[in-house]
Design a protein around this motif. Sequence first.
Motif, PDB file in Angstrom:
ATOM      1  N   ASP A 219       0.732  -1.158   0.113  1.00 58.21           N
ATOM      2  CA  ASP A 219      -0.026   0.167  -0.193  1.00 58.21           C
ATOM      3  C   ASP A 219       0.859   1.294  -0.107  1.00 58.21           C
ATOM      4  O   ASP A 219       0.162   2.483   0.220  1.00 58.21           O
ATOM      5  CB  ASP A 219      -0.855   0.147   1.286  1.00 58.21           C
ATOM      6  N   ASP A 220       2.302   1.109  -0.279  1.00 55.81           N
ATOM      7  CA  ASP A 220       2.968   2.282  -0.332  1.00 55.81           C
ATOM      8  C   ASP A 220       3.024   2.623  -1.754  1.00 55.81           C
ATOM      9  O   ASP A 220       4.229   2.732  -2.471  1.00 55.81           O
ATOM     10  CB  ASP A 220       4.626   1.917   0.286  1.00 55.81           C
ATOM     11  N   VAL A 221       1.979   3.243  -2.075  1.00 55.11           N
ATOM     12  CA  VAL A 221       1.569   3.939  -3.373  1.00 55.11           C
ATOM     13  C   VAL A 221       0.995   5.114  -3.150  1.00 55.11           C
ATOM     14  O   VAL A 221       0.377   5.434  -2.466  1.00 55.11           O
ATOM     15  CB  VAL A 221       0.961   3.070  -4.420  1.00 55.11           C
ATOM     16  N   PRO A 222       1.607   6.384  -4.016  1.00 55.43           N
ATOM     17  CA  PRO A 222       1.018   7.654  -3.897  1.00 55.43           C
ATOM     18  C   PRO A 222      -0.257   7.706  -3.358  1.00 55.43           C
ATOM     19  O   PRO A 222      -1.010   8.315  -2.268  1.00 55.43           O
ATOM     20  CB  PRO A 222       1.496   8.740  -4.887  1.00 55.43           C
ATOM     21  N   PRO A 244       3.811   3.714   8.028  1.00 57.12           N
ATOM     22  CA  PRO A 244       4.390   2.122   7.321  1.00 57.12           C
ATOM     23  C   PRO A 244       4.624   1.290   8.628  1.00 57.12           C
ATOM     24  O   PRO A 244       5.334   1.816   9.544  1.00 57.12           O
ATOM     25  CB  PRO A 244       5.710   2.883   6.504  1.00 57.12           C
ATOM     26  N   GLY A 245       4.314   0.211   8.290  1.00 54.56           N
ATOM     27  CA  GLY A 245       5.064  -0.961   9.310  1.00 54.56           C
ATOM     28  C   GLY A 245       6.165  -1.644   9.319  1.00 54.56           C
ATOM     29  O   GLY A 245       6.669  -2.196   9.966  1.00 54.56           O
ATOM     30  N   GLY A 246       6.825  -1.083   8.075  1.00 53.53           N
ATOM     31  CA  GLY A 246       7.941  -1.706   7.817  1.00 53.53           C
ATOM     32  C   GLY A 246       7.953  -3.194   7.376  1.00 53.53           C
ATOM     33  O   GLY A 246       7.079  -3.653   6.686  1.00 53.53           O
ATOM     34  N   PRO A 247       8.945  -4.063   7.329  1.00 51.60           N
ATOM     35  CA  PRO A 247       8.726  -5.350   7.116  1.00 51.60           C
ATOM     36  C   PRO A 247       7.720  -6.021   7.703  1.00 51.60           C
ATOM     37  O   PRO A 247       7.103  -5.892   8.530  1.00 51.60           O
ATOM     38  CB  PRO A 247      10.116  -6.013   7.585  1.00 51.60           C
ATOM     39  N   ALA A 248       7.042  -6.966   6.661  1.00 50.56           N
ATOM     40  CA  ALA A 248       5.818  -7.569   6.874  1.00 50.56           C
ATOM     41  C   ALA A 248       5.811  -8.440   8.405  1.00 50.56           C
ATOM     42  O   ALA A 248       4.730  -8.190   9.390  1.00 50.56           O
ATOM     43  CB  ALA A 248       5.201  -8.705   5.948  1.00 50.56           C
TER      44      ALA A 248
END
Length: 339
Positions: A219-222, A244-248
């Motif tokens: 979900d890290d898209v503009p 952001p949660g970082g690595p899954a």
Amino acid sequence: MDLLAHLEAYVATVDEMSFSRAADRLGIAQPLLSRRIKTLEAHFGGLLFDRSRRQVATTELGMLLLPYARDVLDRSQRLDQVARSAQRSRARAVGVPTDCAPAALARVIRAGAERGTTLSVRELPPAEREARLTDGTLAYALLRVAPEHASHRVPLGLATAPPLDARPLTDSRRARPVHLEDLRPRRTGAATGTASCAAFSAAIGARTLPLPILTLTEDDVPYARDTLARAAARSGLPEQLVRPGGPAATALAETLAGRAVLLCDEPFARRHGADWAPLADSSLHRGYDVRATPRQGGGDVPQWLSGVLAATAGAGAAVQAAGWRPESADASTRLAAHG
């Protein structure tokens, strides 16, 4: 001179013992076949056929060269067959989201094998899938697009740690859609919103301070970040709450430890033992299109491939499992989806 075409004319004439029948066999006009044989004779420096007789006869030079001509044509045919076989067996790389279920990736590989296509599956973040599709590294890719323009949709929801004394959610006890308002800070012990299920209520209802909402790389898209930020602001959530949660694996650990809520799709949550409730706001769901690389003409993607690639991201069955339909959204959700 096209040596192969000229040798074909020569061998066909020997076999048919007739210029007209040889031309018919090759699907060309007789004058063209005659010119090819004359060009070949000039190239070899001698006549291949004795034209003084009523019936076509092969000269001594023609008989001498015949087995070599057949060998050249046979080797050329085998070369073409090997090249076509190699092209069919060449692995075509396809890009899919990271952290897909292994069973879903196996279905992609099997679907290709059943149709004589070797597929190499590569799990990549959204931006990298798009970049590698553009430069031709990938033959096909599952790309993130806005849900209102997508061919495939995947409902997103909130994953939480299951209560220790509660049974995991089943299809018969599935969570109802939730709203971001359910995570607003409270002044009393009562929740501000209507909790959608006992597990979700237990995860967020016992806190005065809201749990942070963690997002995954997918979900890290503009447009997804912007849409989520606007939805959180409308719901009265602090700006720093969504991050952001970082690595899954890290995001999952925080979630299962009860220290965060994870924004993800249902299959991902269920695989890792988290409870999950779908978001009512359909504008926050994921959208996907399956596309081919522009280097291959950007042509149509086979329907069978589009379906199995979309399934790796949870599309199709996930929409039905979550019980979401466009017409089922309330008025505020529909307005949010349209901006």
